[in-house]
Design a protein around this motif. Structure first.
Motif, mmCIF file in Angstrom:
data_model
loop_
_atom_site.group_PDB
_atom_site.id
_atom_site.type_symbol
_atom_site.label_atom_id
_atom_site.label_comp_id
_atom_site.label_asym_id
_atom_site.label_seq_id
_atom_site.Cartn_x
_atom_site.Cartn_y
_atom_site.Cartn_z
ATOM 1 N N SER A 238 0.958 -1.180 -0.071
ATOM 2 C CA SER A 238 0.018 0.206 -0.058
ATOM 3 C C SER A 238 1.076 1.367 -0.428
ATOM 4 O O SER A 238 2.557 1.382 0.495
ATOM 5 N N ARG A 239 0.156 2.481 -0.483
ATOM 6 C CA ARG A 239 0.946 3.409 -0.339
ATOM 7 C C ARG A 239 1.410 4.337 0.970
ATOM 8 O O ARG A 239 2.449 4.409 1.107
ATOM 9 N N GLU A 240 0.824 3.699 2.106
ATOM 10 C CA GLU A 240 1.406 4.022 2.994
ATOM 11 C C GLU A 240 2.382 3.407 3.729
ATOM 12 O O GLU A 240 3.044 3.397 4.407
ATOM 13 N N TYR A 246 10.326 3.954 0.979
ATOM 14 C CA TYR A 246 11.024 4.272 -0.411
ATOM 15 C C TYR A 246 11.742 5.853 0.215
ATOM 16 O O TYR A 246 12.873 5.653 -0.018
ATOM 17 N N SER A 247 11.074 6.223 1.055
ATOM 18 C CA SER A 247 12.189 7.547 1.276
ATOM 19 C C SER A 247 12.805 7.425 1.947
ATOM 20 O O SER A 247 14.421 8.066 2.314
ATOM 21 N N ALA A 248 12.496 6.781 3.186
ATOM 22 C CA ALA A 248 13.558 6.492 4.166
ATOM 23 C C ALA A 248 14.791 5.613 3.799
ATOM 24 O O ALA A 248 16.207 5.465 4.009
ATOM 25 N N LEU A 249 14.827 5.083 3.307
ATOM 26 C CA LEU A 249 15.362 3.631 2.617
ATOM 27 C C LEU A 249 16.090 3.915 1.028
ATOM 28 O O LEU A 249 17.141 3.588 1.190
ATOM 29 N N VAL A 250 15.298 4.485 0.426
ATOM 30 C CA VAL A 250 15.815 4.432 -0.981
ATOM 31 C C VAL A 250 16.383 5.722 -1.757
ATOM 32 O O VAL A 250 17.584 6.351 -1.828
ATOM 33 N N MET A 282 5.260 -0.227 -8.203
ATOM 34 C CA MET A 282 5.027 -1.178 -6.590
ATOM 35 C C MET A 282 3.787 -0.482 -5.968
ATOM 36 O O MET A 282 3.012 -1.733 -5.261
ATOM 37 N N VAL A 283 3.332 0.639 -5.348
ATOM 38 C CA VAL A 283 2.206 0.842 -5.513
ATOM 39 C C VAL A 283 0.924 0.368 -5.193
ATOM 40 O O VAL A 283 0.518 0.467 -6.279
ATOM 41 N N LYS A 284 0.337 -0.621 -4.494
ATOM 42 C CA LYS A 284 -1.294 -1.111 -4.770
ATOM 43 C C LYS A 284 -1.867 -0.213 -5.101
ATOM 44 O O LYS A 284 -2.238 0.299 -4.925
ATOM 45 N N GLY A 285 -2.573 -0.573 -6.842
ATOM 46 C CA GLY A 285 -3.885 0.392 -6.859
ATOM 47 C C GLY A 285 -3.463 1.392 -7.737
ATOM 48 O O GLY A 285 -4.073 2.315 -8.822
ATOM 49 N N LEU A 286 -2.090 1.770 -8.596
ATOM 50 C CA LEU A 286 -1.409 2.755 -9.038
ATOM 51 C C LEU A 286 -0.809 1.298 -10.690
ATOM 52 O O LEU A 286 -0.062 2.615 -11.115
ATOM 53 N N GLU A 287 -1.341 0.414 -10.478
ATOM 54 C CA GLU A 287 -0.391 -0.126 -11.959
ATOM 55 C C GLU A 287 -0.809 0.185 -13.015
ATOM 56 O O GLU A 287 0.679 0.134 -14.187
ATOM 57 N N THR A 297 -0.367 11.338 -8.042
ATOM 58 C CA THR A 297 -0.939 10.873 -6.846
ATOM 59 C C THR A 297 -0.914 11.279 -5.040
ATOM 60 O O THR A 297 -0.914 11.120 -4.385
ATOM 61 N N LEU A 298 0.420 10.354 -5.762
ATOM 62 C CA LEU A 298 1.193 10.844 -4.609
ATOM 63 C C LEU A 298 1.731 11.763 -3.668
ATOM 64 O O LEU A 298 2.126 11.681 -2.445
ATOM 65 N N GLY A 299 1.422 12.791 -4.732
ATOM 66 C CA GLY A 299 2.306 14.074 -4.114
ATOM 67 C C GLY A 299 3.729 13.823 -4.126
ATOM 68 O O GLY A 299 4.629 15.000 -3.331
ATOM 69 N N LEU A 300 4.295 13.757 -5.475
ATOM 70 C CA LEU A 300 5.973 13.222 -5.139
ATOM 71 C C LEU A 300 6.748 13.935 -6.830
ATOM 72 O O LEU A 300 5.607 14.507 -7.214
#
Length: 396
Positions: A238-240, A246-250, A282-287, A297-300
């Protein structure tokens, strides 16, 4: 405690790996662009924290006429320490500790900086320090340039002997930069130093062309490895879950000192961007959505826009906050209320070669000058980030 020379960047407020890399290679790329090939010599002290002589340190503090009470307190803190070795219950005798600054302490790094502060004295080349990691460089378009660097190395070797320190010569390398570089060889003490086609400098791979392709590939590979671990190690996509991971590790692998090594070629830009494309898919629903739709959608931001945002933030820190005065000579500000739009414009420097054209202090100028007046005059960093984000939506 002491007024430190500008060449030191670690354990200094407002300074870091990024300020070290940008300020140093700004000087080196200037030389190369002027038609002067340059050599950079990487030097490393062996066990620097452990080898600081207490007696020599206190003598250096006395020589700059520090308050006697400060010197006495430092002396009390360092002296009178003893240690012994315990192996399988057997103990050695106690021995007094006469060297080393306690690591993990607040005062230890300050004392190391004080100890290394006079390392620059008498040098002809460009020196930069990040704690015990040293870079020495200079122009070598003439034979005298190579001789000057060798004289500097001889001075440094003399300093090391006098200060009871030691270079780890297996980690000392030469990097030859610029077209027509004669490839001089240098001696440190009795040992000849070896040349390297590329060297890792404070975690960033720097090669003789400064095109940063090797660093881009390394950053993308490291980020993809972490992303693979995330993909196979968590149950929810999920996006949550994905976005925070992703933000913390990648992201850190793609953002560390990126202002210095930002991709310069389209193939490198695509390579770095592909990491985020893979993560967002990878985010579910955005494939089924496009990459741009996923970002909205994710505000990135895209990686390209995120890099630009980071570039502008670094310039703001240099100009407004000073970054420990590290950026005092990096930009020439044309500040005037008569200038339309941006009232803190930067003067674009002149350059002949791509090695200078693509360097941070040149490539960021046009982007900074396009910012509105209210952005560049923001009262705080947080306010600058907020306003620049709005401006970026219209710039890219």
């Amino acid at each position: 405690m002491q007024s430190l020379v500008p060449s030191q960047h670690e354990f200094m407020r407002g300074r870091c790996c990024l300020t070290n890399l940008i300020s140093y290679y700004d000087k080196i790329t200037h030389l190369v662009d002027q038609g002067k090939p340059a050599d950079v010599i990487f030097l490393d002290f062996s066990k620097a924290f452990d080898m600081v002589s207490h007696r020599i340190l206190l003598d250096k503090m006395s020589s700059i006429q520090l308050n006697k009470n400060i010197i006495q307190r430092v002396s009390n803190w360092l002296t009178g320490r003893a240690q012994r070795v315990v192996v399988n219950g057997a103990t050695s005798g106690w021995r007094m500790v006469t060297s080393g600054v306690p690591q993990g302490s607040i005062l230890g790094p300050v004392l190391l900086n004080d100890f290394l502060n006079d390392l620059d004295v008498g040098l002809e080349g460009v020196l930069s320090k990040f704690a015990n990691d040293i870079k020495l460089g200079g122009a070598v378009n003439l034979d005298e340039g190579g001789k000057a660097l060798q004289r500097d190395l001889d001075r440094l070797e003399s300093w090391v002997i006098t200060s009871h320190m030691k270079f780890n010569k297996s980690k000392c390398w030469i990097l030859h930069l610029g077209p027509g570089n004669p490839g001089y060889m240098y001696r440190l003490g009795n040992e000849m130093l070896e040349s390297s086609p590329a060297e890792r400098d404070l975690g960033v791979v720097v090669d003789s062309k400064l095109n940063m392709s090797q660093q881009c590939a390394l950053a993308a590979r490291s980020a993809n490895c972490i992303l693979g671990c995330i993909k196979h190690g968590i149950a929810s996509w999920s996006r949550e879950v994905i976005v925070p991971f992703y933000s913390a590790l990648v992201w850190p692998h793609l953002q560390y000192c990126v202002q210095f090594w930002a991709p310069q070629y389209k193939k490198d830009m695509k390579l770095v961007e592909s990491v985020q494309r893979r993560a967002m898919k990878m985010v579910k629903g955005l494939e089924v959505k496009s990459y741009e739709e996923r970002l909205r959608t994710l505000g990135l931001f895209s990686m390209e826009k995120r890099r630009l945002r980071g570039h502008l933030i670094v310039v703001y820190k240099f100009l407004v906050r000073g970054s420990g005065r590290a950026g005092a000579d990096l930009f020439f500000v044309i500040s005037s209320d008569r200038i339309c739009g941006n009232s803190v414009k930067l003067r674009q420097g002149k350059f002949r070669l791509d090695i200078r054209k693509r360097f941070f202090t040149e490539r960021v100028v046009a982007h900074w000058n396009r910012l509105p007046r209210d952005v560049v005059t923001a009262a705080s960093l947080s306010e600058f980030k907020k306003q620049s984000d709005c401006a970026l939506s219209h710039m890219v």
